[in-house]
Design a protein around this motif. Structure first.
Motif, PDB file in Angstrom:
ATOM      1  N   ARG A   1      45.584  -7.605  -8.616  1.00  0.00           N
ATOM      2  CA  ARG A   1      44.520  -8.301  -9.331  1.00  0.00           C
ATOM      3  C   ARG A   1      43.147  -7.750  -8.999  1.00  0.00           C
ATOM      4  NH1 ARG A   1      47.300  -9.801 -13.333  1.00  0.00           N
ATOM      5  NH2 ARG A   1      48.821 -11.445 -12.940  1.00  0.00           N
ATOM      6  N   LEU A   2      43.014  -7.191  -7.840  1.00  0.00           N
ATOM      7  CA  LEU A   2      41.709  -6.676  -7.431  1.00  0.00           C
ATOM      8  C   LEU A   2      41.938  -5.666  -6.302  1.00  0.00           C
ATOM      9  CD1 LEU A   2      38.630  -8.895  -7.030  1.00  0.00           C
ATOM     10  CD2 LEU A   2      39.144  -7.411  -5.156  1.00  0.00           C
ATOM     11  N   THR A   3      41.242  -4.546  -6.378  1.00  0.00           N
ATOM     12  CA  THR A   3      41.350  -3.569  -5.290  1.00  0.00           C
ATOM     13  C   THR A   3      39.960  -3.104  -4.908  1.00  0.00           C
ATOM     14  OG1 THR A   3      41.521  -1.813  -6.920  1.00  0.00           O
ATOM     15  CG2 THR A   3      43.580  -2.616  -5.992  1.00  0.00           C
TER      16      THR A   3
ATOM     17  N   ASN B   1      37.644 -13.122 -14.796  1.00  0.00           N
ATOM     18  CA  ASN B   1      36.297 -12.860 -14.283  1.00  0.00           C
ATOM     19  C   ASN B   1      36.349 -11.895 -13.114  1.00  0.00           C
ATOM     20  OD1 ASN B   1      34.712 -14.751 -15.953  1.00  0.00           O
ATOM     21  ND2 ASN B   1      36.124 -16.209 -15.010  1.00  0.00           N
ATOM     22  N   PHE B   2      37.144 -10.853 -13.300  1.00  0.00           N
ATOM     23  CA  PHE B   2      37.319  -9.938 -12.158  1.00  0.00           C
ATOM     24  C   PHE B   2      35.982  -9.368 -11.691  1.00  0.00           C
ATOM     25  CE2 PHE B   2      37.579  -7.260 -15.886  1.00  0.00           C
ATOM     26  CZ  PHE B   2      36.861  -6.124 -15.522  1.00  0.00           C
ATOM     27  N   HIS B   3      35.056  -9.138 -12.662  1.00  0.00           N
ATOM     28  CA  HIS B   3      33.776  -8.562 -12.257  1.00  0.00           C
ATOM     29  C   HIS B   3      33.016  -9.506 -11.337  1.00  0.00           C
ATOM     30  CE1 HIS B   3      33.480 -10.700 -16.063  1.00  0.00           C
ATOM     31  NE2 HIS B   3      32.196 -10.944 -15.806  1.00  0.00           N
TER      32      HIS B   3
ATOM     33  N   HIS C   1      40.716   0.366 -16.375  1.00  0.00           N
ATOM     34  CA  HIS C   1      40.880   1.151 -15.147  1.00  0.00           C
ATOM     35  C   HIS C   1      41.737   0.386 -14.134  1.00  0.00           C
ATOM     36  CE1 HIS C   1      39.744   3.668 -11.727  1.00  0.00           C
ATOM     37  NE2 HIS C   1      39.501   2.556 -11.069  1.00  0.00           N
ATOM     38  N   MET C   2      41.486  -0.910 -14.029  1.00  0.00           N
ATOM     39  CA  MET C   2      42.244  -1.712 -13.062  1.00  0.00           C
ATOM     40  C   MET C   2      43.722  -1.734 -13.389  1.00  0.00           C
ATOM     41  SD  MET C   2      40.025  -4.868 -11.632  1.00  0.00           S
ATOM     42  CE  MET C   2      41.098  -5.963 -12.398  1.00  0.00           C
TER      43      MET C   2
ATOM     44  N   LEU D   1      28.523  -1.770 -10.670  1.00  0.00           N
ATOM     45  CA  LEU D   1      29.914  -2.181 -10.468  1.00  0.00           C
ATOM     46  C   LEU D   1      30.852  -1.060 -10.915  1.00  0.00           C
ATOM     47  CD1 LEU D   1      31.756  -4.373  -9.517  1.00  0.00           C
ATOM     48  CD2 LEU D   1      31.840  -5.274 -11.830  1.00  0.00           C
ATOM     49  N   ALA D   2      30.530  -0.483 -12.083  1.00  0.00           N
ATOM     50  CA  ALA D   2      31.372   0.603 -12.577  1.00  0.00           C
ATOM     51  C   ALA D   2      31.306   1.800 -11.632  1.00  0.00           C
ATOM     52  CB  ALA D   2      30.926   1.002 -13.975  1.00  0.00           C
ATOM     53  N   LEU D   3      30.122   2.049 -11.115  1.00  0.00           N
ATOM     54  CA  LEU D   3      29.975   3.172 -10.185  1.00  0.00           C
ATOM     55  C   LEU D   3      30.947   3.015  -9.017  1.00  0.00           C
ATOM     56  CD1 LEU D   3      28.137   5.647  -9.392  1.00  0.00           C
ATOM     57  CD2 LEU D   3      26.915   4.030  -7.961  1.00  0.00           C
ATOM     58  N   MET D   4      30.962   1.797  -8.465  1.00  0.00           N
ATOM     59  CA  MET D   4      31.780   1.598  -7.272  1.00  0.00           C
ATOM     60  C   MET D   4      33.261   1.556  -7.586  1.00  0.00           C
ATOM     61  SD  MET D   4      29.589  -0.897  -4.846  1.00  0.00           S
ATOM     62  CE  MET D   4      28.769  -1.894  -6.034  1.00  0.00           C
ATOM     63  N   LEU D   5      33.602   1.203  -8.834  1.00  0.00           N
ATOM     64  CA  LEU D   5      35.022   1.131  -9.159  1.00  0.00           C
ATOM     65  C   LEU D   5      35.565   2.445  -9.702  1.00  0.00           C
ATOM     66  CD1 LEU D   5      35.448  -2.390 -10.756  1.00  0.00           C
ATOM     67  CD2 LEU D   5      36.109  -1.628  -8.488  1.00  0.00           C
ATOM     68  N   LEU D   6      34.787   3.067 -10.569  1.00  0.00           N
ATOM     69  CA  LEU D   6      35.316   4.253 -11.246  1.00  0.00           C
ATOM     70  C   LEU D   6      35.170   5.507 -10.407  1.00  0.00           C
ATOM     71  CD1 LEU D   6      34.021   3.789 -14.904  1.00  0.00           C
ATOM     72  CD2 LEU D   6      36.183   3.077 -13.920  1.00  0.00           C
TER      73      LEU D   6
END
Lengths: 831, 175
Positions: free
Chosen positions: B15-17, B125-127, A55-56, A86-91
């Motif tokens: 890299r991160l949003t 380690n983006f997460h 997704h990123m 985490l997926a909730l907030m990103l996706l």
């Protein structure tokens, strides 16, 4: 077997081309989908993690949404954390519809007893994602957590509540006491969030601000404690006690102290303490000082304190760090309204900032400069603004031009300076200013007769020197002035009373040469060309030389132009140069009267209303060439008269307009008043045909056309139309019952052919009410003598004005369609 | 409040949003394109006025740009208001300098967590970077000013992750 996240990242990074990368991702996506479908429990959170990575990178990932909703409900912490929240907030985001499905899981987790972290995850998600609907369901649970025994949960709850409040502001009222309770907390995290929460309540629900006033003493005490606190490594930054909390506190105090004397009184001391004791050698300290200055300016502070604040900003302004200078300029913009004198002291520094290579700083400095302009310094500051205009980015130029013209308008010491400045501005950024600035320049030149010669000379020289890369607006203004005041160019002009410099006289050939260059320039638009044509036309009248050059120039345009507008215009002008119309010409081309801005605006409106507002700017050149209105009309009628040319060259369109006007009964005043103008003012000028509008019509349309408007007048009968065997006789009958005049139009067909599909239409000026009855038949048979008729009822609401009518007749004869138009103005008096 | 936070490499790779306002995918892509600060000279100030009522605060750390978007007071009549309820006259302007300090706080926490952080740490380690961000900011507001507190929370949560993995007999171990 599925690969690990780390391996996927490595594989993607190893790809040399975008195509390879797509292939890797497509393969992995397929595997993940299959795994989701097969419900592979063991690897599902790893799969979601991989999906997040995909997704990123910007690939579609919507198929993972449902999976992550499932995983939120998982009792397993890693699954819940990475694959769920985490997926909730990103996706997902606020707008995703499936988000409502998660509400229940969130509610369960908010009430989770065993782990603060699970509650924390749920609160984080509420804070980042909650919609209004979710907010309604969850607000109570979130607010309950404000009273949690754990500071970790309390601070997250406070921020989650902010999110909910922003979606549903009325929620705040229910939890005021609980919110106020938070500022007694010991944890800095909770304090920061609580102060932020209160600030947001004040912004969202200003009417609740009364309830928070009692917190002022505790807030002041909190700030003072922070200042007096010894070293505490946990929160200090560069020797300053928790700058984040200090800044938040100052923000809140500023809000509470605004328009409140008592609260302001209570915080004066502590603000002074912050302002004097904060170290300024680190960014954190400056951030606090900056916020403190903002607070001092916002509240009802003592005057001494205000002076201190302005001095701090002055110090900031001299700082070498661009960040600090930016901040100083930004806050001075707000101070300037209250204390202009204090800011004026820093004028030199501010002007210096206009030259900074950094656009952020320049923009701020410009804003401030603009505010500082007054009648004493206008010359200096405008010069600097023009200097900046030279280097300004194209997207900022329009705004800047507006600013400059605004201050010039307000503070110009002399009209000469004003015109000079405007011309200078146009020559720098004429491509970016809007048309109103060009119009303004023209109107200022027109207003002061002393400037005519000077401005025209100056513009002429600018145009000559800068062609072919001249700024478009400058070109327009110059061409207009050369046309209007071209005669001045033949004499030299003094630059100044004292100086010996003069503008040398210019020859006619030079003037014509310039205009020809303009016409041929690749920059010239249709608008430019029509300006030039009009200028040429005016010059033909102003300069007493043979007209052959003019005509040839115009003809060249006429021959080559594909634009209807130019084509017609040049035709009209060429015909007008015919000696027959010398008298009309003289009147038409007299000097323009001075225009004021209000009139300009009005004309814009006018033209907009007439032509359905297509392009007001397009029509501007026209208004310059019909000054005959000077004689008998106020300026505002200029455009109306202008419309005559339209009506002549585009009779069809015009008639249609009128049709619409009269039948719909709507008020297109300008359009219909036109008729009045034609008939009342022009008749004495050119009595030959009785209808001057047709003069040019005739000249332009080469085809032979009998003049239709030679109406015969009878006591109650008017012959309205006679052509090609069709005659229309109007019987006028006064109807005593309803004060209307019935006009019975009888159609006579003297030919041996039938007139099929006969349509008769009429239009009248606005002050006449008209009602048309249907015709007695749809065709007029051969040799019929008034068998077919149509009744039109008229009522003249303004008896002082003459009754008149425009006709449009349309019929088919032998398969050929014929359209005729005529005007009837010779109604007997009294109708 | 912070509207969004971006981490962009010097080559322009994101890299991160993190978005605290909701934007459509298209808008996000446009913002990432527009909010680029790569062209700025190092001596210039770290603020850019952006759109009608936003400002971008950025700072470069080694090869990474940290970009935050904050609110700015509107100068002219607002064309579209993000906050429908914001009454006129209330100045909800962010303090740019403290936003810079917040970015710095985030960087410091990352640095301590990964031990001399580099761009690769964040890529692989983006997460974890997101977890740390979530411990620092919620709803676009700062949540905690103590690095120690954030680090200890992250450590505890990582521990919980490991524990439950061991319980699950190493199922799906990711390291």
């Amino acid at each position: 077997m599925s690969i690990k996240l780390r391996e996927l990242i490595r594989a993607v990074r190893a790809c040399k081309t975008a195509q390879e990368e797509r292939a890797v991702i497509a393969k992995e996506c397929a595997l993940i989908r299959t795994a989701f479908k097969e419900n592979a429990m063991l690897v599902r959170h790893r799969n979601v993690a991989k999906l997040l990575f995909i997704h990123m990178l910007g690939y579609p990932s919507h198929f993972g949404q449902m999976e992550c909703l499932k995983l939120i409900a998982s009792p397993n912490f890693p699954e819940k954390r990475i694959a769920g929240y985490l997926a909730l907030m990103l996706l997902l985001d606020e707008r995703t519809e499936v988000l409502t499905l998660v509400t229940n899981s969130l509610k369960n987790d908010l009430q989770h007893r065993a782990s603060q972290y699970v509650v924390g995850l749920a609160l984080t998600s509420v804070g980042n994602l909650a919609t209004a609907d979710m907010g309604r369901v969850l607000a109570a649970d979130v607010a309950l957590q404000l009273g949690s025994s754990n500071p970790y949960v309390r601070k997250k709850a406070a921020l989650a509540l902010i999110r909910i409040m922003k979606r549903i502001p009325e929620v705040a009222e229910d939890y005021i006491d609980r919110i106020i309770g938070l500022i007694k907390d010991r944890s800095h995290g909770v304090l920061i969030t609580a102060v932020q929460l209160i600030s947001d309540v004040l912004v969202l629900q200003p009417k609740l601000s009364k309830k928070f006033h009692r917190t002022v003493p505790s807030l002041v005490k909190m700030l003072r404690n922070l200042l007096n606190l010894g070293y505490s490594p946990e929160h200090d930054i560069a020797g300053i006690a928790d700058p984040f909390l200090q800044v938040k506190l100052l923000q809140l105090l500023a809000m509470l102290g605004k328009n409140d004397d008592e609260a302001s009184e209570a915080m004066n001391d502590v603000l002074a303490q912050v302002a004097t004791n904060t170290e300024t050698n680190r960014n954190a300290g400056n951030a606090i000082l900056y916020e403190c200055v903002k607070a001092i300016m916002a509240i009802q502070s003592e005057s001494g304190l205000k002076v201190l604040a302005v001095n701090i900003l002055g110090r900031f302004l001299l700082n070498r760090d661009n960040n600090i200078r930016y901040v100083a300029l930004n806050s001075l913009t707000k101070v300037v309204n209250e204390d202009v004198a204090a800011v004026q002291r820093h004028r030199a520094t501010i002007l210096e900032c206009l030259k900074d290579p950094d656009v952020s700083i320049r923009q701020r400095a410009l804003e401030l400069t603009y505010q500082l302009v007054n009648s004493n310094n206008v010359k200096e500051l405008v010069r600097e603004m023009l200097n900046y205009l030279v280097v300004a980015a194209p997207e900022h130029r329009a705004l800047l031009c507006g600013r400059v013209s605004n201050v010039v308008e307000r503070f110009a010491p002399s009209s000469k300076w004003q015109v000079e400045t405007l011309i200078a501005m146009l020559s720098i950024a004429g491509n970016h200013c809007d048309d109103s600035i060009a119009c303004m320049t023209v109107s200022h030149v027109t207003e002061s007769p002393l400037l005519h010669s000077f401005a025209t000379h100056k513009l002429f020289r600018l145009l000559r020197d800068e062609l072919p890369r001249v700024q478009i607006a400058l070109m327009h203004v110059a061409v207009w002035c050369i046309g209007e005041y071209g005669d001045h160019l033949l004499h030299s002009c003094e630059l100044d009373r004292d100086s010996l410099d003069i503008f040398q006289a210019v020859t006619v050939a030079d003037i014509l040469g310039i205009l020809e260059t303009v016409l041929k320039s690749h920059l010239a638009t249709v608008l430019t060309k029509s300006y030039t044509l009009t200028a040429l036309m005016k010059l033909s009248n102003r300069l007493s030389v043979g007209q052959t050059e003019f005509i040839s120039l115009m003809k060249s345009q006429f021959n080559s132009s594909l634009s209807l507008e130019l084509h017609q215009r040049s035709c009209e002008y060429v015909s007008m140069l015919n000696p027959r119309w010398a008298e009309v010409c003289d009147h038409t081309l007299t000097r323009m009267p001075p225009l004021d801005d209000a009139t300009l605006g009005e004309q814009h409106d006018h033209s907009a209303s007439i032509y359905g507002a297509p392009n007001a700017a397009q029509r501007q050149p026209r208004k310059h060439h019909d000054p005959e209105s000077e004689r008998s009309f106020p300026v505002k009628d200029l455009l109306d008269l202008d419309g005559i040319f339209d009506s002549v060259v585009q009779p069809e369109k015009h008639i249609m307009n009128q049709m619409a006007t009269s039948t719909a009964g709507c008020s297109k005043a300008a359009d219909v008043d036109l008729l009045t103008d034609i008939f009342t003012t022009k008749t004495p000028i050119a009595p030959i045909s009785g209808d001057p509008a047709l003069i040019i019509d005739n000249a332009v349309m080469t085809e032979e056309k009998t003049l239709p408007s030679q109406s015969q007048r009878a006591s109650t009968q008017v012959k309205a139309f006679e052509k090609d065997g069709l005659t229309i006789i109007m019987d006028l009958v006064d109807d005593p019952l309803d004060t209307k005049t019935s006009v019975i139009c009888k159609f006579f067909n003297y030919t041996h052919n039938n007139f099929e599909r006969f349509v008769f239409q009429a239009a009248v000026p606005k002050y006449v009410n008209m009602e048309m009855k249907p015709a007695t038949a749809g065709s007029v048979s051969a040799n019929s003598r008034g068998d077919v008729s149509q009744i039109v009822k008229l009522k003249n609401t303004s008896p002082s004005k003459p009754l008149m009518m425009r006709l449009k007749i349309q019929y088919n004869v032998g398969g050929r369609q014929i359209v005729e138009q005529a005007q009837v103005s010779s109604f007997p008096a009294g109708f | 409040m912070i509207n969004f936070m971006l981490l962009v490499s010097r080559q322009g790779k994101t890299r991160l949003t993190k978005w605290y306002e909701s934007y459509s995918t298209k808008e996000k892509a446009r913002i990432v394109r527009e909010a680029t600060v790569l062209a700025r000279a190092p001596k210039m100030c770290n603020f850019i006025e952006w759109r009608a009522d936003k400002k971008i605060v950025y700072k470069r750390y080694a090869s990474l740009f940290f970009i935050c978007c904050g609110d700015r007071r509107r100068e002219r009549a607002p064309r579209r208001r993000k906050l429908k309820f914001l009454p006129a006259g209330v100045d909800s302007e962010d303090n740019e300098l403290i936003t810079l300090e917040m970015i710095h706080l985030f960087v410091e926490v990352l640095d301590r967590y990964f031990g001399n952080v580099c761009e690769l740490d964040i890529i692989f380690n983006f997460h974890k970077a997101y977890y740390i961000l979530d411990e620092l900011f919620i709803a676009g507001e700062l949540e905690e000013s103590s690095k120690k507190e954030v680090l200890s929370i992250c450590a505890q949560m990582d521990e919980m992750m490991d524990e439950s993995k061991e319980e699950g007999n190493g199922k799906g171990g990711r390291k």
